[in-house]
Structure formats: C-alpha cells, structure tokens
Design a protein around this motif. Structure first.
Motif, PDB file in Angstrom:
ATOM      1  N   SER A 272      50.184  44.807  27.934  1.00  0.00           N
ATOM      2  CA  SER A 272      50.164  45.405  29.266  1.00  0.00           C
ATOM      3  C   SER A 272      51.599  45.568  29.754  1.00  0.00           C
ATOM      4  O   SER A 272      52.391  44.639  29.664  1.00  0.00           O
ATOM      5  CB  SER A 272      49.396  44.484  30.231  1.00  0.00           C
ATOM      6  OG  SER A 272      49.589  44.897  31.571  1.00  0.00           O
ATOM      7  N   ALA A 273      51.903  46.738  30.277  1.00  0.00           N
ATOM      8  CA  ALA A 273      53.233  46.970  30.839  1.00  0.00           C
ATOM      9  C   ALA A 273      53.375  46.314  32.215  1.00  0.00           C
ATOM     10  O   ALA A 273      54.480  46.051  32.675  1.00  0.00           O
ATOM     11  CB  ALA A 273      53.509  48.467  30.939  1.00  0.00           C
ATOM     12  N   SER A 274      52.247  46.012  32.862  1.00  0.00           N
ATOM     13  CA  SER A 274      52.300  45.496  34.234  1.00  0.00           C
ATOM     14  C   SER A 274      52.017  43.998  34.344  1.00  0.00           C
ATOM     15  O   SER A 274      52.177  43.422  35.409  1.00  0.00           O
ATOM     16  CB  SER A 274      51.303  46.265  35.108  1.00  0.00           C
ATOM     17  OG  SER A 274      49.991  46.090  34.611  1.00  0.00           O
ATOM     18  N   GLU A 275      51.589  43.362  33.248  1.00  0.00           N
ATOM     19  CA  GLU A 275      51.231  41.939  33.289  1.00  0.00           C
ATOM     20  C   GLU A 275      51.800  41.247  32.048  1.00  0.00           C
ATOM     21  O   GLU A 275      51.620  41.738  30.934  1.00  0.00           O
ATOM     22  CB  GLU A 275      49.704  41.816  33.301  1.00  0.00           C
ATOM     23  CG  GLU A 275      49.188  40.390  33.335  1.00  0.00           C
ATOM     24  CD  GLU A 275      47.657  40.344  33.211  1.00  0.00           C
ATOM     25  OE1 GLU A 275      47.153  39.247  32.966  1.00  0.00           O
ATOM     26  OE2 GLU A 275      46.995  41.378  33.343  1.00  0.00           O
ATOM     27  N   ASP A 276      52.478  40.118  32.251  1.00  0.00           N
ATOM     28  CA  ASP A 276      53.054  39.381  31.122  1.00  0.00           C
ATOM     29  C   ASP A 276      51.949  38.570  30.431  1.00  0.00           C
ATOM     30  O   ASP A 276      51.448  37.597  30.990  1.00  0.00           O
ATOM     31  CB  ASP A 276      54.175  38.454  31.584  1.00  0.00           C
ATOM     32  CG  ASP A 276      54.806  37.681  30.433  1.00  0.00           C
ATOM     33  OD1 ASP A 276      54.489  37.968  29.253  1.00  0.00           O
ATOM     34  OD2 ASP A 276      55.616  36.783  30.713  1.00  0.00           O
ATOM     35  N   ARG A 277      51.575  38.989  29.239  1.00  0.00           N
ATOM     36  CA  ARG A 277      50.545  38.303  28.468  1.00  0.00           C
ATOM     37  C   ARG A 277      51.117  37.595  27.248  1.00  0.00           C
ATOM     38  O   ARG A 277      50.396  37.230  26.333  1.00  0.00           O
ATOM     39  CB  ARG A 277      49.477  39.312  28.035  1.00  0.00           C
ATOM     40  CG  ARG A 277      48.766  39.954  29.219  1.00  0.00           C
ATOM     41  CD  ARG A 277      47.732  40.954  28.793  1.00  0.00           C
ATOM     42  NE  ARG A 277      47.059  41.515  29.976  1.00  0.00           N
ATOM     43  CZ  ARG A 277      46.335  42.614  29.962  1.00  0.00           C
ATOM     44  NH1 ARG A 277      46.157  43.275  28.822  1.00  0.00           N
ATOM     45  NH2 ARG A 277      45.771  43.058  31.061  1.00  0.00           N
TER      46      ARG A 277
END
Length: 172
Positions: A91-96
């Motif tokens: 995800s570009a918007s959430e650090d996984r």
C-alpha cells in the motif's frame, strides 16, 4: 539452540529446492493461487491441498491471517514441509512493512517447531501483491538477520535476475 542462520541466494525455482522446508507465499484461503503459491501446489500435488483443506476445516476457518504462518506436508516436493505464510498487499498510503517482516519471523518460528535446519523462502509479497522488490529484499534480509532461530541455512530462491540483484545488494 538459537543462532543467526547462514543466508544464501539462489536464482531458480523454489519447487526444486532440496531443503527441510519451503515457504509458500500463500493467499489467506490456503487453497492455491498464482505465482509461487500455484507452482508449489502444482508441483507438490494434491497432498498439499488436502492438508490445507484440513487446516481450513479446523483452526483456520476464515483463512490464515496476514503475517502468520502454518506448516503442511510438502507432498511431492523435494522438501519435508511447506510453511505457508500470507504476505501483505503493498500500500502506498499505509505502512505494512511490519506485516511483511512478520511473515519471515513467523515462518522461522514454525521452522523451529518442526526442527527444520534448512528453509527456502521466496521474495514474499513482491509478485502480484505489488511490494517493491528492493524494499521487499531489505525487509527480508534484515528480518532473517535479526531473528533468533535454530534454522542453520535460510536460502532465498529468487525467480529472476532483478530479484537476485536486489537481494544481493542488501546481503552485502
């Protein structure tokens, strides 16, 4: 005995590795899919799918959660076990990245429970799940280097030159 495993890189096919355990980049259903997952199920034969169906019927009715790992027979693979782990979709918007690191840690934990000395990993989440190869390689190498385990050798089996070069850059 806990130690840091030797890390080796191989360019090749994970289904051909003569190791104690092969790690499968599975989907949460555990019932096969594309990429590494599909290749392991095709080459390993129906024994792997039957074992995965038993897991779904018992402990994992809703599927295997992302970042966790579980073992089955390796069927017809030249390994003793398959350790299935579910990587996160990038995800570009959430650090996984913590979930991706958890795949490697949890797989090593299962390998320890099995008594596996040699484990072959693919580059988890870097295929259809879209994780950038360079970052996936960094997380994989760092996690294996910092995880206490009884595994003696971790072998990253990389399908192409791009993956091999990314892992080699982070290993050196």
């Amino acid at each position: 005995m806990s130690r840091r495993p030797a890390i080796t890189l191989v360019r090749g096919d994970i289904t051909e590795q003569h190791v104690d355990a092969v790690v499968n980049a599975a989907n949460s259903s555990l019932l096969g899919g594309g990429g590494v997952d599909g290749a392991i199920h095709r080459r390993g034969g129906p024994e792997i799918l039957a074992a995965c169906r038993k897991l779904r019927a018992s402990h994992y009715g809703k599927g295997l959660p992302t970042g966790q790992a579980v073992a089955t027979t390796a069927g017809r693979l030249p390994a003793r076990w398959v350790i299935h782990t579910v990587g996160p979709v990038h995800s570009a918007s959430e650090d996984r990245s913590g979930l991706l690191a958890s795949c490697y840690r949890a797989s090593l934990g299962v390998a320890d429970e099995l008594g596996a000395a040699t484990v072959a990993f693919p580059a988890v989440s870097t295929g259809i799940y879209g994780w950038p190869m360079d970052d996936g390689a960094r997380i994989a190498i760092e996690t294996v280097r910092t995880t206490q385990t009884s595994v003696e050798e971790v072998r990253f089996v990389l399908f192409d030159d791009t993956a091999y070069e990314a892992f080699a850059a982070h290993l050196s």
